[in-house]
Design an enzyme around this catalytic site. Structure first.
Site, PDB file in Angstrom:
ATOM      1  N   VAL A 109      38.942  29.081  43.253  1.00 58.88           N
ATOM      2  CA  VAL A 109      40.020  28.368  43.434  1.00 58.88           C
ATOM      3  C   VAL A 109      40.147  27.314  44.255  1.00 58.88           C
ATOM      4  CG1 VAL A 109      41.539  30.837  42.965  1.00 58.88           C
ATOM      5  CG2 VAL A 109      40.602  30.397  45.231  1.00 58.88           C
ATOM      6  N   ASP A 125      39.300  23.456  49.024  1.00 58.85           N
ATOM      7  CA  ASP A 125      38.702  22.308  48.212  1.00 58.85           C
ATOM      8  C   ASP A 125      37.664  22.572  47.183  1.00 58.85           C
ATOM      9  OD1 ASP A 125      36.737  22.920  50.242  1.00 58.85           O
ATOM     10  OD2 ASP A 125      35.847  20.914  49.520  1.00 58.85           O
ATOM     11  N   GLU A 135      43.433  31.877  58.630  1.00 61.36           N
ATOM     12  CA  GLU A 135      42.304  31.382  57.641  1.00 61.36           C
ATOM     13  C   GLU A 135      42.949  31.438  56.176  1.00 61.36           C
ATOM     14  OE1 GLU A 135      39.744  30.282  56.584  1.00 61.36           O
ATOM     15  OE2 GLU A 135      38.019  30.732  57.926  1.00 61.36           O
ATOM     16  N   ASP A 136      42.434  30.233  55.467  1.00 58.74           N
ATOM     17  CA  ASP A 136      42.939  30.242  54.124  1.00 58.74           C
ATOM     18  C   ASP A 136      42.404  31.371  53.201  1.00 58.74           C
ATOM     19  OD1 ASP A 136      40.224  29.220  54.317  1.00 58.74           O
ATOM     20  OD2 ASP A 136      40.777  27.487  53.142  1.00 58.74           O
ATOM     21  N   ASP A 184      36.295  35.690  51.934  1.00 57.24           N
ATOM     22  CA  ASP A 184      35.199  35.733  50.616  1.00 57.24           C
ATOM     23  C   ASP A 184      34.263  36.749  51.083  1.00 57.24           C
ATOM     24  OD1 ASP A 184      33.727  35.384  48.510  1.00 57.24           O
ATOM     25  OD2 ASP A 184      34.021  33.161  48.641  1.00 57.24           O
ATOM     26  N   LYS A 233      38.477  23.394  57.735  1.00 56.59           N
ATOM     27  CA  LYS A 233      39.492  22.675  57.408  1.00 56.59           C
ATOM     28  C   LYS A 233      40.716  23.347  56.691  1.00 56.59           C
ATOM     29  CE  LYS A 233      36.718  18.631  56.597  1.00 56.59           C
ATOM     30  NZ  LYS A 233      36.213  17.739  55.589  1.00 56.59           N
ATOM     31  N   LYS A 281      39.637  37.265  48.606  1.00 58.91           N
ATOM     32  CA  LYS A 281      38.718  37.598  47.251  1.00 58.91           C
ATOM     33  C   LYS A 281      37.850  38.687  47.534  1.00 58.91           C
ATOM     34  CE  LYS A 281      37.290  33.534  45.395  1.00 58.91           C
ATOM     35  NZ  LYS A 281      36.141  32.532  45.045  1.00 58.91           N
TER      36      LYS A 281
HETATM   37  C1  PRP Z   1      35.931  28.993  53.817  1.00 64.46           C
HETATM   38  C2  PRP Z   1      37.031  29.649  54.347  1.00 64.46           C
HETATM   39  C3  PRP Z   1      36.423  30.498  55.551  1.00 64.46           C
HETATM   40  C4  PRP Z   1      35.134  30.884  54.752  1.00 64.46           C
HETATM   41  C5  PRP Z   1      35.140  32.315  54.042  1.00 64.46           C
HETATM   42  O1  PRP Z   1      35.620  27.872  54.512  1.00 64.46           O
HETATM   43  O2  PRP Z   1      37.990  28.858  55.025  1.00 64.46           O
HETATM   44  O3  PRP Z   1      36.138  29.932  56.638  1.00 64.46           O
HETATM   45  O4  PRP Z   1      34.922  29.920  53.800  1.00 64.46           O
HETATM   46  O5  PRP Z   1      34.072  32.591  53.261  1.00 64.46           O
HETATM   47  P1  PRP Z   1      33.395  33.929  53.555  1.00 64.46           P
HETATM   48  O6  PRP Z   1      34.297  35.204  53.857  1.00 64.46           O
HETATM   49  O7  PRP Z   1      32.268  33.988  52.534  1.00 64.46           O
HETATM   50  O8  PRP Z   1      32.702  33.742  55.080  1.00 64.46           O
HETATM   51  P2  PRP Z   1      34.643  26.705  53.914  1.00 64.46           P
HETATM   52  O9  PRP Z   1      33.320  26.860  54.238  1.00 64.46           O
HETATM   53  O10 PRP Z   1      35.135  26.389  52.465  1.00 64.46           O
HETATM   54  O11 PRP Z   1      35.286  25.382  54.770  1.00 64.46           O
HETATM   55  P3  PRP Z   1      36.500  24.786  54.587  1.00 64.46           P
HETATM   56  O12 PRP Z   1      37.799  25.331  55.187  1.00 64.46           O
HETATM   57  O13 PRP Z   1      36.251  23.477  55.840  1.00 64.46           O
HETATM   58  O14 PRP Z   1      36.866  24.123  53.317  1.00 64.46           O
END
Ligand code: PRP
Length: 180
Positions: free
Chosen positions: A155, A161, A101-102, A105, A45, A133
């Site tokens: 963050v 979230d 993507e937001d 990580d 999301k 990150k």
């Molecule tokens: C976050 C982000 C990526 C993922 C990145 O999503 O949007 O999809 O984590 O992490 P990584 O590089 O360690 O794989 P999240 O799982 O928080 O879901 P959301 O967007 O629904 O909050």
């Protein structure tokens, strides 16, 4: 109680900084994809806010799709495998894909997703991410359009979230005390 001026939040990137950077990113996308009718794929999301601003900053014809994938989990940590919870509604063979993507990580989610989309016969697959990150990277992921590199802090805001809270903040912030 105001959520946006919550004293438990420390602003890391202001709304103005985000908007200014996204304007530049949108112009870069418009320049690079002129005449290619790219398909933007938002990863639910968290990416929804960034996606909606980025696409409005890119003044070219483009398409929009969404994909939902399983989030952090113990099994993914070891296998690197990601489960698709909601797939695309269209075939992408021959299309120029820009995944939005937001945050990147560890890179596990995106490296899997980019490979998956390439295997469907896309003409090209690139990535736009608001936040990187980078210190936490486990798998290398090329970010073609990056908003901001950030330190290894938890963050929230602008789509990101903490237990489903704070996605509506117009800025990126660090949560001082996760218990509050
Ligand atoms: C976050 C982000 C990526 C993922 C990145 O999503 O949007 O999809 O984590 O992490 P990584 O590089 O360690 O794989 P999240 O799982 O928080 O879901 P959301 O967007 O629904 O909050």
């Amino acid at each position: 109680m105001s959520e946006f001026s919550n004293p438990n939040l420390e602003v890391l990137i202001s709304s103005e900084e985000i908007q200014q950077r996204i304007k530049q990113m949108g112009a870069d996308v418009a320049r690079d994809y002129a005449g290619l009718n790219p398909l933007l794929i938002g990863v639910l999301k968290g990416a929804c806010i960034f996606l909606s601003d980025l696409m409005r900053a890119a003044d070219i014809p483009l398409g929009l799709e969404f994909i939902a994938i399983s989030s952090y989990g113990a099994s993914m940590r070891t296998s690197g495998e990601v489960r698709i919870l909601k797939d695309l509604d269209v075939a992408i063979e021959g299309r120029h894909i820009l995944v939005v993507e937001d945050i990147v990580d560890t890179g596990l989610t995106l490296s899997y997703l980019l490979a998956n989309l390439k295997s469907r016969g896309a003409a090209s697959v690139k990535l736009a991410a608001l936040l990187d990150k980078f210190e936490r990277r486990e798998k290398e992921v090329p970010i073609d359009y990056l908003g901001f590199p950030i330190p290894d802090k938890f963050v929230v805001g602008y789509g990101l979230d903490f237990a489903e809270r704070y996605r509506n903040l117009p800025f990126i912030a660090v949560v001082r005390d996760p218990e509050v």
